[in-house]
Design a protein around this motif. Structure first.
Motif, PDB file in Angstrom:
ATOM      1  N   ASP A 136      40.740  28.353  38.162  1.00  0.00           N
ATOM      2  CA  ASP A 136      42.161  28.354  38.506  1.00  0.00           C
ATOM      3  C   ASP A 136      42.445  29.442  39.545  1.00  0.00           C
ATOM      4  O   ASP A 136      41.608  30.285  39.848  1.00  0.00           O
ATOM      5  CB  ASP A 136      43.041  28.507  37.266  1.00  0.00           C
ATOM      6  N   ILE A 137      43.644  29.415  40.094  1.00  0.00           N
ATOM      7  CA  ILE A 137      44.031  30.310  41.184  1.00  0.00           C
ATOM      8  C   ILE A 137      43.900  31.784  40.778  1.00  0.00           C
ATOM      9  O   ILE A 137      43.379  32.599  41.542  1.00  0.00           O
ATOM     10  CB  ILE A 137      45.484  30.021  41.649  1.00  0.00           C
ATOM     11  N   GLN A 144      40.292  32.746  40.581  1.00  0.00           N
ATOM     12  CA  GLN A 144      39.743  32.756  41.930  1.00  0.00           C
ATOM     13  C   GLN A 144      40.163  34.025  42.667  1.00  0.00           C
ATOM     14  O   GLN A 144      39.349  34.656  43.342  1.00  0.00           O
ATOM     15  CB  GLN A 144      40.208  31.518  42.695  1.00  0.00           C
ATOM     16  N   ASP A 145      41.427  34.397  42.522  1.00  0.00           N
ATOM     17  CA  ASP A 145      41.911  35.628  43.147  1.00  0.00           C
ATOM     18  C   ASP A 145      41.176  36.850  42.596  1.00  0.00           C
ATOM     19  O   ASP A 145      40.775  37.742  43.354  1.00  0.00           O
ATOM     20  CB  ASP A 145      43.419  35.802  42.940  1.00  0.00           C
ATOM     21  N   ASP A 146      40.995  36.894  41.282  1.00  0.00           N
ATOM     22  CA  ASP A 146      40.261  38.001  40.664  1.00  0.00           C
ATOM     23  C   ASP A 146      38.826  38.063  41.175  1.00  0.00           C
ATOM     24  O   ASP A 146      38.304  39.142  41.456  1.00  0.00           O
ATOM     25  CB  ASP A 146      40.247  37.869  39.139  1.00  0.00           C
ATOM     26  N   PHE A 147      38.190  36.909  41.293  1.00  0.00           N
ATOM     27  CA  PHE A 147      36.818  36.837  41.790  1.00  0.00           C
ATOM     28  C   PHE A 147      36.734  37.375  43.218  1.00  0.00           C
ATOM     29  O   PHE A 147      35.860  38.176  43.543  1.00  0.00           O
ATOM     30  CB  PHE A 147      36.308  35.392  41.743  1.00  0.00           C
TER      31      PHE A 147
END
Length: 98
Positions: free
Chosen positions: A2-3, A6-9
């Motif tokens: 999820d978004i 993905q942002d954390d990654f």
């Protein structure tokens, strides 16, 4: 993914790569008997020293890892550290004249 994940990654990946950049900078300075904190202050006189830099200096390995000037400049510029790259370039010129 999820978004949010993905942002954390992406953020974690950038932070890991930034850490590698700082390690390369500190190692290059150590190899050439230069003070990384002093060079950083010359590049960014209005900024407080980053905790990443301070921690990396404290944990610096005394074993020499050969890092050429061009590689370090490329890495610094890739992260947008143009002012620091300029200072490193100046120091590289001084070193080559020795």
């Amino acid at each position: 993914m999820d978004i949010e994940n993905q942002d954390d990654f992406i953020i974690k990946k950038y932070q890991q790569e930034e850490q590698i950049m700082v390690q390369l900078f500190v190692q290059w300075c150590t190899n050439h008997k230069l003070n990384p904190a002093e060079l950083y202050q010359r590049a960014y006189p209005g900024q407080l020293q980053s905790s990443v830099l301070t921690d990396t200096i404290d944990q610096a390995d005394t074993e020499e890892l050969d890092i050429d000037h061009e590689t370090l400049l490329d890495v610094l510029q890739m992260f947008g550290n143009y002012d620091l790259a300029f200072i490193v370039s100046e120091e590289s010129e001084k070193l080559s004249k020795k």
